[in-house]
Motif scaffolding. Structure first.
Motif, PDB file in Angstrom:
ATOM      1  N   TYR A   1     -16.053 101.576 -23.052  1.00 41.51           N
ATOM      2  CA  TYR A   1     -15.383 100.902 -21.929  1.00 41.51           C
ATOM      3  C   TYR A   1     -13.886 101.221 -21.884  1.00 41.51           C
ATOM      4  CZ  TYR A   1     -19.609  98.227 -21.028  1.00 41.51           C
ATOM      5  OH  TYR A   1     -20.900  97.871 -20.707  1.00 41.51           O
ATOM      6  N   GLY A   2     -13.391 101.916 -22.896  1.00 43.81           N
ATOM      7  CA  GLY A   2     -11.987 102.278 -22.907  1.00 43.81           C
ATOM      8  C   GLY A   2     -11.117 101.227 -23.578  1.00 43.81           C
ATOM      9  N   ASP A   3      -9.889 101.603 -23.857  1.00 39.53           N
ATOM     10  CA  ASP A   3      -8.974 100.719 -24.588  1.00 39.53           C
ATOM     11  C   ASP A   3      -8.512  99.517 -23.774  1.00 39.53           C
ATOM     12  OD1 ASP A   3      -9.129 102.426 -26.730  1.00 39.53           O
ATOM     13  OD2 ASP A   3      -7.337 103.578 -26.140  1.00 39.53           O
ATOM     14  N   ASP A   4      -8.605  99.607 -22.461  1.00 39.02           N
ATOM     15  CA  ASP A   4      -8.086  98.512 -21.634  1.00 39.02           C
ATOM     16  C   ASP A   4      -9.152  97.466 -21.298  1.00 39.02           C
ATOM     17  OD1 ASP A   4      -9.550 100.128 -20.002  1.00 39.02           O
ATOM     18  OD2 ASP A   4      -8.129 100.102 -18.325  1.00 39.02           O
ATOM     19  N   PHE A   5     -10.350  97.566 -21.890  1.00 37.01           N
ATOM     20  CA  PHE A   5     -11.388  96.567 -21.641  1.00 37.01           C
ATOM     21  C   PHE A   5     -10.992  95.248 -22.304  1.00 37.01           C
ATOM     22  CE2 PHE A   5     -15.355  94.337 -22.731  1.00 37.01           C
ATOM     23  CZ  PHE A   5     -15.951  94.283 -21.487  1.00 37.01           C
ATOM     24  N   ASP A   6     -10.923  94.199 -21.514  1.00 41.38           N
ATOM     25  CA  ASP A   6     -10.450  92.894 -21.998  1.00 41.38           C
ATOM     26  C   ASP A   6     -11.634  91.932 -22.086  1.00 41.38           C
ATOM     27  OD1 ASP A   6      -9.184  90.526 -22.584  1.00 41.38           O
ATOM     28  OD2 ASP A   6      -7.804  90.574 -20.875  1.00 41.38           O
TER      29      ASP A   6
END
Length: 424
Positions: free
Chosen positions: A129-134
């Motif tokens: 989901y990538g590093d910016d998935f919160d």
């Protein structure tokens, strides 16, 4: 569907408030039903559970807010949460057990795991989901939740007034009186039975404060009673009671005024049908004043309280309606008892519940039959209005709204006025 542009702009044609007439399409139009789910069930306080149904930390119960499946749960600190039962990934339900205890919820499809507060705790292979998935933005959707006297309500509307304001002072007073059925002990849900009826949800909404049907529909129940009890339920002929609009669509039907407050008149003689119970309580060591309080509580309150849009307090049980479709409604009948109270008293409560409300009882099967027949009858004569005008001729001002004769349809008019207000 835009909530700013209602499809049904001519609400007067659906509910003629002046003449108290309801259009047949109120029970039949699927588009109207869809709009009701948005404008009413997603915008107001809806009853979801009683706290005794999930008493421990980590305990939960499944319920509904309109068409939305929800989980009602206590977290590790005992705080109550109501959350939509839908994984934030691909929409699978995260719980299918109706009631139980757990440490977390996990989606069976891809393994997303949620805490008891609905927060997303873990998911497999998050790097995709990538590093910016919160994760904090992907928890279960939570509803605003408040309780009164153990009754848990939830709403999608964050801007709605507090629950006690929505209920109002008179409704809260009647809830307080109803809870005296604990006889000095907390009220608890002993169990429930569920059934579905091919009817619109409003057919049931009309029923709980409708005394007019009682001697007709419940004739077999009245014939099953002893003489003294039959006389007590002869409230229509005696006309001692009343029906009152309590505001916001809520209403009360007072059938047996002497049982309005179960802690009043405790010196009155114990009814003969409770003699054996009273003696059993004495034999268990309960003092006479407590025996009288418990026995009086076992018999139930003398009124029905109808809360818009989906729950009623009926004599000695809770009735909960859940809309399923325009012509199908699920019903839950919740038997009530005394938490920590004498086993004999709770057994008697169950027997009384079975006598009327149970699936083989004298009351609920007859109710369900006429509810279904109302729905079937709407197929004939679509232009014929449904009348809810009984008792308009002699209504008087009550505490919060008009008060009518015990057989008046004041409660129905209260509900439809709220319906019209919310649909507008």
């Amino acid at each position: 569907m835009s909530l700013d542009m209602p499809k049904f702009s001519d609400l007067d044609a659906l509910y003629d408030e002046k003449n108290a007439k309801v259009a047949t399409e109120m029970y039949e139009d699927p588009d109207l039903f869809a709009e009701e789910m948005e404008r009413i069930f997603k915008r107001t306080w809806v009853f979801v559970a009683h706290e005794s149904e999930f008493p421990a930390k980590g305990s939960f119960k499944l319920s509904n807010v309109g068409l939305e499946p929800v989980i009602v749960v206590r977290d590790r600190k005992g705080k109550i949460h109501v959350m939509v039962n839908r994984c934030r990934h691909r929409a699978a339900t995260v719980c299918e057990v109706k009631k139980g205890k757990t440490a977390s919820f996990q989606c069976p499809y891809h393994g997303w795991g949620y805490g008891l507060d609905g927060s997303l705790r873990a998911l497999p292979y998050p790097e995709q989901y990538g590093d910016d998935f919160d994760k904090s933005q992907h928890g279960l959707l939570k509803l605003r939740t408040e309780s009164y006297q153990g009754m848990v309500f939830a709403t999608f509307n964050e801007e709605i007034e507090p629950l006690t304001d929505f209920l109002g002072a008179e409704v809260c007073r009647y809830i307080d009186l109803f809870m005296k059925q604990g006889g000095g002990f907390p009220i608890k849900v002993l169990g429930e039975h569920q059934f579905s009826v091919p009817m619109n949800w409003k057919v049931q909404l009309e029923n709980t404060t409708d005394a007019y049907h009682f001697p007709v529909v419940h004739k077999s129940f009245l014939q099953s009673l002893d003489g003294a009890t039959n006389e007590m339920f002869d409230f229509l002929d005696k006309g001692r009671g009343w029906v009152e609009d309590l505001g916001n669509g809520h209403s009360v039907m007072m059938m047996i005024p002497e049982l309005e407050d179960l802690e009043a008149n405790l010196d009155d003689p114990i009814p003969a049908r409770f003699d054996e119970l009273a003696q059993e309580l004495r034999d268990e060591g309960y003092p006479e004043d407590q025996v009288k309080r418990i026995v009086r509580a076992v018999g139930g309150a003398g009124f029905n309280l109808n809360l818009f849009p989906n729950v009623s307090f009926s004599l000695a049980f809770f009735r909960v309606l859940t809309p399923v479709s325009v012509e199908k409604t699920d019903i839950r009948h919740m038997a009530l008892g005394m938490e920590g109270g004498p086993a004999a008293a709770n057994r008697m409560r169950m027997r009384l519940h079975e006598h009327f409300q149970g699936p083989m009882g004298f009351g609920s099967p007859d109710d369900a039959e006429v509810w279904e027949r109302v729905q079937r009858g709407t197929k004939g004569g679509e232009s014929l209005p449904i009348l809810v005008n009984r008792g308009l001729v002699d209504e008087e001002p009550g505490t919060a709204g008009p008060r009518g004769h015990i057989s008046a349809e004041t409660g129905m008019r209260a509900a439809y006025q709220m319906w019209k207000r919310m649909m507008a």
